[in-house]
Enzyme design. Structure first.
Site, PDB file in Angstrom:
ATOM      1  N   ASP A 138       1.676   7.618  -2.215  1.00  0.00           N
ATOM      2  CA  ASP A 138       1.946   6.977  -0.926  1.00  0.00           C
ATOM      3  C   ASP A 138       2.269   8.113   0.050  1.00  0.00           C
ATOM      4  O   ASP A 138       3.330   8.731  -0.028  1.00  0.00           O
ATOM      5  CB  ASP A 138       3.121   6.001  -1.078  1.00  0.00           C
ATOM      6  CG  ASP A 138       3.404   5.224   0.207  1.00  0.00           C
ATOM      7  OD1 ASP A 138       3.100   5.739   1.296  1.00  0.00           O
ATOM      8  OD2 ASP A 138       3.940   4.100   0.117  1.00  0.00           O
ATOM      9  N   LYS A 154       2.905   2.961  10.390  1.00  0.00           N
ATOM     10  CA  LYS A 154       3.937   3.927  10.724  1.00  0.00           C
ATOM     11  C   LYS A 154       3.374   5.059  11.594  1.00  0.00           C
ATOM     12  O   LYS A 154       2.964   4.816  12.697  1.00  0.00           O
ATOM     13  CB  LYS A 154       4.587   4.446   9.443  1.00  0.00           C
ATOM     14  CG  LYS A 154       4.972   3.311   8.449  1.00  0.00           C
ATOM     15  CD  LYS A 154       6.096   2.411   8.929  1.00  0.00           C
ATOM     16  CE  LYS A 154       6.269   1.159   8.085  1.00  0.00           C
ATOM     17  NZ  LYS A 154       6.454   1.385   6.645  1.00  0.00           N
TER      18      LYS A 154
HETATM   19  C1  LIG Z   1       6.313   0.611   5.485  1.00  0.00           C
HETATM   20  C2  LIG Z   1       5.892   1.235   4.233  1.00  0.00           C
HETATM   21  C3  LIG Z   1       4.997   0.590   3.364  1.00  0.00           C
HETATM   22  C4  LIG Z   1       4.482  -0.816   3.620  1.00  0.00           C
HETATM   23  O1  LIG Z   1       3.590  -0.865   4.688  1.00  0.00           O
HETATM   24  P1  LIG Z   1       3.354  -2.143   5.649  1.00  0.00           P
HETATM   25  O2  LIG Z   1       2.374  -1.637   6.641  1.00  0.00           O
HETATM   26  O3  LIG Z   1       4.696  -2.513   6.218  1.00  0.00           O
HETATM   27  O4  LIG Z   1       2.816  -3.242   4.787  1.00  0.00           O
HETATM   28  C5  LIG Z   1       4.601   1.270   2.238  1.00  0.00           C
HETATM   29  N1  LIG Z   1       5.063   2.508   1.939  1.00  0.00           N
HETATM   30  C6  LIG Z   1       5.929   3.143   2.746  1.00  0.00           C
HETATM   31  C7  LIG Z   1       6.396   4.519   2.373  1.00  0.00           C
HETATM   32  C8  LIG Z   1       6.377   2.536   3.918  1.00  0.00           C
HETATM   33  O5  LIG Z   1       7.252   3.183   4.696  1.00  0.00           O
END
Ligand SMILES: *Cc1c(COP(=O)(O)O)cnc(C)c1O
Length: 412
Positions: free
Chosen positions: A208, A233
């Site tokens: 991630d 984000k």
């Molecule tokens: C926010 C976030 C997610 C989930 O993403 P969404 O777009 O809210 O579904 C996954 N991994 C991390 C590290 C995040 O900060």
């Protein structure tokens, strides 16, 4: 044209042409002298995925609002057919994100980061053991627990910063999930070591990369099989869309994820993808400013009498500092700071309620600074201190941010 057919034919960059312009074939060394291949990622952010130059040519691709595409007879490979399979508005975004991650294939955009994570976790073989950070993003943890409860997989939680512990946990594992830096504890994993070990053992590795963004860290180049993003984000950067993506260079995995997206249907709205690409254009300047602000705020927070336990990889004495310096390009440590306010949850809540400029809200990676007490979520791991505030630092003038924050902190 990009991968867009229900039968999942994958194509490499060289075969793709967007807006009439053939892109660099990253697999063909003969084309390495083309100017695009020499572009700095900061240029690629701005210049990638544009229509061809020409008199009266639009500078941006239009947003295509359609549910279906004109077609007759048997669908030819690569034909768009239906907008759950493909949308031309996805193409430039998927191209740019794929290239930023140094993938051999375009990214696959999803309706949210979680939808992308669901699709990535579907790659874990049935009944397989998944090794993951105990401080992963709480949505990833909750989803994995749900899958484990249903007997779909088994989870082994680890301290991702402890390389020995992670490697020991890989014994008999089917997949490794890595988040680095982690959300919200900012722990930094030894990515090259972990990914090399997973590769050696034939274990599927998924990273991630939401916190670092591909400007600072490119896990595929370090041996990861799959990268996932919450595009919501930093990539989008303006807190106005929910979007996700999966990136891989492996044709088989790409075809599987693409097939999953088509069948499970968690597809992105074309308007959201347009906004995300618009956000991507300014990623490098946003990250520069928000990092500069973060470095200053983290330092001042660590000197404040009502603050303890500041975690920010840019602080020279942070446990993840040296690793982050090597892995994040050495000059930018991201823009999320975690710190403990006062002694109790109520102290942190008081701080957040007194902020006037900084917004008390979940999420991160936008131009505006957000603060949240993470343990307010029942799904947050128990080891997250109850008075821990996660600060997502934006691009405002840093003295205004500090005045707001220190005013609130002084009155605990
Ligand atoms: C926010 C976030 C997610 C989930 O993403 P969404 O777009 O809210 O579904 C996954 N991994 C991390 C590290 C995040 O900060």
């Amino acid at each position: 044209m990009p991968v867009c057919h229900p039968r999942n034919e994958s194509k490499r960059w060289g075969a793709r042409a967007i807006g009439g312009r053939t892109l660099v074939d990253m697999t063909n060394p003969l084309e390495a002298s083309q100017p695009e291949s020499a572009w700095d990622p900061r240029t690629l952010l701005v210049a990638g995925g544009r229509p061809a130059h020409g008199v009266d040519a639009a500078v941006n691709h239009p947003v295509t609002f359609t549910s279906t595409f004109h077609s007759q007879g048997v669908a030819a490979p690569g034909e768009k057919v239906y907008a759950r399979f493909s949308n031309p508005t996805w193409d430039p975004f998927e191209e740019v994100l794929g290239q930023l991650e140094e993938a051999q294939l375009p990214a696959l955009v999803f309706s949210s980061g979680m939808a992308a994570i669901v699709a990535a976790l579907a790659l874990v073989p049935a009944g397989g053991v998944l090794v993951m950070p105990r401080h992963s993003y709480n949505g990833s943890l909750s989803l994995s627990r749900e899958l484990a409860d249903a007997g779909r997989l088994e989870i082994r939680l680890v301290d991702i910063a402890d390389t020995g512990e992670v490697i020991a946990a890989l014994d008999g594992a089917a997949a490794l999930w890595v988040e680095s830096p982690t959300n919200p504890m900012l722990e930094v994993a030894d990515l090259p070591a972990l990914l090399a070990e997973a590769k050696k053992r034939g274990i599927l590795s998924i990273v991630d990369n939401t916190f670092a963004t591909p400007l600072l860290q490119r896990p595929l180049s370090l041996g990861a099989d799959v990268v996932v993003h919450s595009v919501t984000k930093y990539l989008s950067g303006h807190s106005d869309v929910i979007l996700g993506a999966v990136v891989t260079s492996d044709e088989k995995l790409h075809a599987t994820v693409h097939g999953y997206r088509t069948l499970h249907g968690a597809i992105a709205s074309p308007m959201d993808v347009f906004l995300a690409l618009r956000g991507v254009r300014t990623l490098s300047v946003r990250l520069e400013r928000s990092h500069t602000n973060s470095q200053i705020l983290a330092q001042r927070l660590s000197e404040h009498r009502n603050v303890s336990g500041v975690r920010y990889p840019g602080l020279p004495d942070d446990p993840g500092h040296e690793r982050a310096e090597r892995q994040l390009g050495g000059y930018n440590f991201g823009s999320v700071i975690a710190f403990q306010a006062g002694e109790r949850a109520a102290d942190a809540d008081k701080v957040i309620s007194r902020l006037k400029l900084i917004t008390g809200a979940t999420s991160l990676g936008g131009v505006e600074t957000l603060a949240e007490r993470r343990a307010r979520h029942a799904s947050e791991p128990e080891s997250i201190p109850e008075n821990l505030i996660r600060l997502s630092v934006g691009i405002e003038a840093v003295e205004d941010l500090w005045n707001d924050l220190s005013d609130a902190l002084n009155r605990i």
